[in-house]
Scaffold this active site. Structure first.
Site, short mmCIF file in Angstrom:
data_model
loop_
_atom_site.label_atom_id
_atom_site.label_comp_id
_atom_site.label_asym_id
_atom_site.label_seq_id
_atom_site.Cartn_x
_atom_site.Cartn_y
_atom_site.Cartn_z
N ASP A 63 0.84 -1.19 0.00
CA ASP A 63 0.00 0.00 0.00
C ASP A 63 0.88 1.24 0.00
O ASP A 63 1.96 1.26 0.58
CB ASP A 63 -0.87 0.05 1.27
CG ASP A 63 -1.62 -1.25 1.48
OD1 ASP A 63 -2.20 -1.74 0.52
OD2 ASP A 63 -1.59 -1.76 2.61
N ASP A 69 0.62 8.11 8.16
CA ASP A 69 0.77 6.69 8.54
C ASP A 69 2.04 6.53 9.36
O ASP A 69 2.06 5.86 10.39
CB ASP A 69 0.96 5.79 7.30
CG ASP A 69 -0.33 5.47 6.56
OD1 ASP A 69 -1.32 5.18 7.23
OD2 ASP A 69 -0.32 5.50 5.32
N GLU A 92 1.01 -2.91 11.06
CA GLU A 92 0.77 -3.03 9.62
C GLU A 92 1.89 -2.36 8.82
O GLU A 92 2.19 -2.77 7.71
CB GLU A 92 -0.57 -2.35 9.31
CG GLU A 92 -0.96 -2.39 7.87
CD GLU A 92 -2.04 -1.36 7.58
OE1 GLU A 92 -3.19 -1.74 7.46
OE2 GLU A 92 -1.71 -0.16 7.48
N GLU A 93 2.51 -1.35 9.39
CA GLU A 93 3.52 -0.58 8.66
C GLU A 93 4.94 -1.13 8.79
O GLU A 93 5.86 -0.58 8.20
CB GLU A 93 3.51 0.89 9.11
CG GLU A 93 2.20 1.61 8.85
CD GLU A 93 1.80 1.64 7.38
OE1 GLU A 93 2.66 1.45 6.49
OE2 GLU A 93 0.60 1.81 7.10
N ASP A 115 -2.98 -1.35 13.50
CA ASP A 115 -3.01 -0.62 12.23
C ASP A 115 -3.01 0.85 12.65
O ASP A 115 -4.03 1.34 13.15
CB ASP A 115 -4.29 -0.99 11.47
CG ASP A 115 -4.46 -0.18 10.19
OD1 ASP A 115 -3.64 0.72 9.93
OD2 ASP A 115 -5.43 -0.45 9.46
N LEU A 117 -2.97 3.76 11.20
CA LEU A 117 -3.92 4.67 10.55
C LEU A 117 -4.71 3.87 9.52
O LEU A 117 -4.13 3.35 8.57
CB LEU A 117 -3.18 5.83 9.89
CG LEU A 117 -3.89 7.15 9.98
CD1 LEU A 117 -4.14 7.57 11.42
CD2 LEU A 117 -3.07 8.21 9.29
N ASP A 118 -5.98 3.72 9.77
CA ASP A 118 -6.84 2.95 8.86
C ASP A 118 -7.64 3.91 7.99
O ASP A 118 -8.29 4.82 8.51
CB ASP A 118 -7.79 2.08 9.69
CG ASP A 118 -8.77 1.35 8.81
OD1 ASP A 118 -8.32 0.48 8.04
OD2 ASP A 118 -9.96 1.68 8.86
N GLU A 274 -6.49 -5.79 11.45
CA GLU A 274 -7.80 -5.19 11.17
C GLU A 274 -8.96 -6.13 11.53
O GLU A 274 -9.83 -5.77 12.33
CB GLU A 274 -7.88 -4.78 9.68
CG GLU A 274 -6.82 -3.73 9.33
CD GLU A 274 -6.74 -3.39 7.85
OE1 GLU A 274 -6.63 -2.20 7.52
OE2 GLU A 274 -6.76 -4.30 7.01
#
Ligand code: AHG
Ligand code: MN
Ligand code: MN
Length: 340
Positions: A63, A69, A92-93, A115, A117-118, A274
């Protein structure tokens, strides 16, 4: 009039519900609350400082990474590292998990997944985004560093999970497995205050959330179910941040779907960061969360940190209806070995 209950007060009150609690989880939840306030401050002023836009990088799952983020990720990691209640983080990052040395973590027994920043594509256009988190008790020996196995736990093993939505107001929703409560940030005192006590999801509702632009890429049973939602005149809402869509569904009832597509044959959303935390919250509020292949999300066995899953989540009667459509209309797929 009842006095306002702050998040910190509420967390401490709830600690008494766990007779042998040592306060570690309490401390961890409070630290996540502090990180949420810091992220909220930056989200609110994103247009004023040079923090809008893409960073020029892609994350592990391909992504585009926004600057915010990275900011949110760094802040959460900082807060958790300094918390002393957490021995490892998976985000997630980040490609791999981050162990926190025992000198800083004081042999803490929890790991946190998030996560940061979703819905980050919403930032530049001033639409809601969120943060999602889950907390597990470590499985590895507490004398050494945390291990991959500490993060590859099923959602049923979650000790706590929650999310923050940075919307028209900022709301933190969390559960430790005894119901779901929501807290709205009062900017005048800088505190999250109890605003949504013991949230229960309606049995059904008027909303469905799915990226209908991918309609032709969904399997036949999903298309049939979406046609059914449309025939019922349900209202389609799709914000591009599952936290925001699921928050609406939690309060007002409905269903959120992210099925497999040709581009994402296993689904797009990440199981650990998530689907599991939000599945935990929705189940705690009386809802259901399953894959589009009908397995319960919380019972999936994670094999890798960035594993993806399909999802159908929300009001129980609506998830059951979706399930009935899949059972009725799915076409058995043909594999090399024959029909699967
Ligand atoms: P993230 O910003 O953390 O990558 O998550 C975005 C997710 C989810 O929140 C949202 O519902 C979905 O991706 C949107 O994906 P599409 O644009 O493919 O619909
Ligand atoms: Mn996300
Ligand atoms: Mn994200």
């Amino acid at each position: 009039m009842n006095r306002t209950v702050t998040l910190d007060e509420f967390i401490i009150q709830r600690q008494k519900d766990f007779p042998y609690a040592s306060g570690e989880l309490t401390g961890l939840l409070r630290d996540i609350g502090v990180a949420a306030k810091i992220v909220n401050r930056e989200v609110n002023k994103a247009g004023l400082v040079n923090i809008l836009g893409v960073s020029g990088a892609e994350n592990k799952t391909g992504d585009t990474v926004q600057k915010l983020d990275i900011f949110a990720n760094d802040k959460l990691i900082d807060c958790l590292k300094n918390s002393g209640e957490c021995c490892g983080i998976a985000s997630e990052e980040n490609e791999t998990f981050i162990p926190i040395p025992s000198i800083e973590s004081k042999n803490a027994k929890y790991v946190v997944v998030f996560d940061p920043l979703d819905g980050s594509s919403n930032i530049d256009v001033n639409v809601s985004v969120g943060t999602i988190f889950g907390i597990y008790r470590r499985k590895s020996d507490s004398k050494g560093e945390c291990q991959l196995e500490d993060f590859l736990q099923k959602g049923t093993e979650l000790v706590a999970a929650g999310y923050v939505i940075y919307g028209t107001s900022t709301i933190l929703v969390y559960s430790t497995g005894r119901g779901v409560n929501g807290f709205t940030l009062d900017p005048s005192i800088g505190e999250f205050c109890l605003s949504h006590r013991d949230i229960k999801i309606p049995d059904r509702g008027n909303y469905y959330s799915v990226n209908q632009g991918y309609y032709l890429k969904f399997d036949i049973e999903m298309r049939r179910y979406i046609d059914y939602c449309s025939d019922l005149n349900l209202r389609l809402r799709y914000i591009g941040s599952m936290v925001s869509d699921i928050h609406r569904i939690l309060l007002q009832g409905g269903i959120f779907l992210y099925p497999n597509t040709r581009k994402y044959p296993l689904g797009k959303l990440r199981l650990i960061y998530e689907c599991n935390p939000l599945g935990f919250i929705v189940e705690q509020a009386g809802g259901k969360a399953i894959t589009c292949q009908l397995e319960r999300i919380l019972e999936l066995e994670p094999k890798e940190l960035h594993q993806r899953a399909t999802i159908a989540i929300g009001s129980p009667a609506m998830v059951d209806e979706m399930k009935a459509f899949v059972e009725r209309y799915s076409v058995p797929s043909v594999t090399n070995n024959g029909v699967s």
